[in-house]
Design a protein around this motif. Structure first.
Motif, PDB file in Angstrom:
ATOM      1  N   LEU A 184       0.809  -1.218   0.000  1.00  0.00           N
ATOM      2  CA  LEU A 184       0.000   0.000   0.000  1.00  0.00           C
ATOM      3  C   LEU A 184       0.844   1.272   0.000  1.00  0.00           C
ATOM      4  O   LEU A 184       0.315   2.365  -0.221  1.00  0.00           O
ATOM      5  CB  LEU A 184      -0.951  -0.009   1.202  1.00  0.00           C
ATOM      6  CG  LEU A 184      -2.125  -0.995   1.077  1.00  0.00           C
ATOM      7  CD1 LEU A 184      -2.871  -1.132   2.397  1.00  0.00           C
ATOM      8  CD2 LEU A 184      -3.077  -0.569  -0.031  1.00  0.00           C
ATOM      9  N   GLU A 188      -2.609   2.098  -4.510  1.00  0.00           N
ATOM     10  CA  GLU A 188      -3.781   2.637  -3.828  1.00  0.00           C
ATOM     11  C   GLU A 188      -4.570   1.558  -3.099  1.00  0.00           C
ATOM     12  O   GLU A 188      -5.210   1.827  -2.088  1.00  0.00           O
ATOM     13  CB  GLU A 188      -4.697   3.334  -4.846  1.00  0.00           C
ATOM     14  CG  GLU A 188      -4.117   4.600  -5.438  1.00  0.00           C
ATOM     15  CD  GLU A 188      -3.963   5.709  -4.399  1.00  0.00           C
ATOM     16  OE1 GLU A 188      -4.807   5.792  -3.479  1.00  0.00           O
ATOM     17  OE2 GLU A 188      -2.988   6.471  -4.501  1.00  0.00           O
ATOM     18  N   GLY A 189      -4.543   0.343  -3.618  1.00  0.00           N
ATOM     19  CA  GLY A 189      -5.279  -0.748  -3.008  1.00  0.00           C
ATOM     20  C   GLY A 189      -4.629  -2.081  -3.314  1.00  0.00           C
ATOM     21  O   GLY A 189      -3.820  -2.211  -4.248  1.00  0.00           O
ATOM     22  N   SER A 207      -7.871  -1.030   1.046  1.00  0.00           N
ATOM     23  CA  SER A 207      -7.328   0.274   0.654  1.00  0.00           C
ATOM     24  C   SER A 207      -6.438   0.818   1.766  1.00  0.00           C
ATOM     25  O   SER A 207      -6.398   0.276   2.879  1.00  0.00           O
ATOM     26  CB  SER A 207      -8.469   1.254   0.378  1.00  0.00           C
ATOM     27  OG  SER A 207      -9.142   1.575   1.588  1.00  0.00           O
TER      28      SER A 207
END
Length: 426
Positions: A184, A188-189, A207
């Motif tokens: 991460l 972003e995820g 996330s």
């Protein structure tokens, strides 16, 4: 299937190939789809099912396939909990009955998944496992089958075979949160996957916000306290696609491809052929599938398998997992091919999906609604709606297939079905 004798269609959805057997609830849920295997039956075949098969449904299938209902034997195995189907058959005292049905007839066992218990069951019956010439040949393929039905095994093999993969890492359960946090920093995820899972079971989309402020990463109790997990970057996905292949001897052939329907990563349906937006993926899918098929053949595997992939919004294709078994689309495709052979359209568009009605109804009412609305499958035209998996236990969660000449025709019929059946959200 085989030219020498009958097939024992063995609907062993309760198997440790796709997920661990301690995931009893999801296995029992999947087993409710066993009636769809009736579409494979020919005269003289035997169907061993873990759930009851409705007589109305069997007559419906036989009417469309041209198989006399009295020419097939259906053996319903009583529930035995989260154990392999072969063990449930033994526990119910049905082995001798099945052995008597197949004796001296050159029969072969057709399991949904090749696993150790099925191999021993075939030995008990004294028959081969289709399409292998002997039980010993099938046993040779067990190791690669088990390995490539895991996420970690697939990633390692796919990397060596030159497939494009999402950035990812395999780790033990205690390290999963730490690996997710590392990914991460750059993504972003992430997607967190249990090593042995199917249909999106146990998948988590995580996330940066999910792990902010010291929040922990709760994982479903899949794979045990020290099981393997895979952490991958979460791609910006336009379509989830797959190609279904078959290994026959030293040859690997592509059977069909299409787009999967998913909700939060869980499989809910499939449409073939590939939509125009991702037709460009077909070449790479078949290239990767052929390479995987060669690898499987070299390790003794024969029969169908699936290769799943993701098409990113920029059009790039990424391999995601393999399913070395009969998948949720293998039998529907066999059904479609069989029904299309009775019409003028040899290569129809088709889909399988499910919808939930606002109130329960039985199989007879479902058929009546299709007939009254002229949506029921017409063998002469080779198009229409098929209730391919019997009436659901709750009378509401219906699985269906739609066939047609073009994708647009199929989608129009599906929309009409949603209205006629009164699907929630339809």
């Amino acid at each position: 299937m085989t030219e020498t004798g009958p097939i024992v269609v063995f609907a062993n959805f309760l198997s440790d190939v796709a997920v661990d057997l301690d995931e009893g609830q999801i296995l029992t849920q999947w087993a409710q789809q066993a009636p769809r295997k009736a579409w494979l039956l020919r005269p003289g075949d035997i169907f061993v099912t873990p759930v009851p098969l409705g007589q109305e449904f069997l007559r419906y299938v036989c009417d469309l396939t041209g198989v006399p209902p009295e020419s097939v034997a259906v053996i319903e195995v009583p529930p035995a909990g989260a154990v392999p189907l072969a063990r449930a058959v033994r526990g119910a005292g049905l082995v001798e009955h099945i052995r008597a049905l197949v004796r001296d007839r050159g029969a072969a066992l057709l399991p949904t998944a090749l696993d150790a218990s099925t191999i021993e069951f075939a030995r008990d019956l004294g028959i081969a496992i289709h399409p292998y010439p002997t039980v010993g040949a099938a046993e040779t393929a067990l190791e690669v089958t088990m390995l490539l039905n895991t996420k970690a095994g697939f990633r390692e093999t796919a990397g060596r075979l030159g497939m494009r993969l999402p950035a990812g890492r395999t780790c033990r359960r205690p390290r999963t949160e730490g690996v997710a946090r590392e990914f991460l920093r750059d993504h972003e995820g992430v997607v967190v996957k249990p090593d042995r899972s199917a249909g999106g079971h146990g998948l988590r989309f995580v996330s940066r916000d999910d792990l902010a402020g010291g929040a922990s990463l709760p994982l479903d109790p899949v794979g045990g306290p020290d099981g393997m997990w895979v952490v991958e970057e979460r791609l910006d996905v336009a379509e989830s696609v797959s190609v279904q292949m078959e290994v026959t001897g030293s040859r690997t052939v592509a059977l069909f491809s299409g787009a999967m329907r998913t909700v939060h990563g869980s499989f809910t349906g499939y449409a073939s052929p590939l939509p125009a937006s991702c037709v460009h993926a077909a070449g790479e899918l078949e290239q990767w599938g052929t390479a995987l098929g060669r690898h499987l053949a070299a390790h003794g595997y024969a029969g169908p398998f699936g290769l799943d992939a993701l098409v990113a919004t920029d059009g790039t294709v990424y391999a995601s997992e393999s399913n070395i078994r009969r998948t949720a689309t293998t039998t529907p495709h066999s059904m479609v091919t069989r029904l299309a052979a009775r019409s003028a359209d040899a290569h129809p568009a088709w889909l399988v999906s499910k919808g939930r009605t606002r109130r329960p109804m039985d199989f007879a009412e479902g058929l009546a609604r299709l007939s009254a609305s002229r949506l029921a499958f017409d063998p002469e035209r080779g198009e229409g709606v098929i209730l391919y998996a019997d009436a659901p236990p709750d009378g509401r969660s219906w699985r269906y297939a739609v066939m047609g000449t073009r994708t647009g025709d199929v989608e129009e019929q599906e929309a009409a079905l949603a209205e006629v059946f009164g699907f929630e959200g339809g």
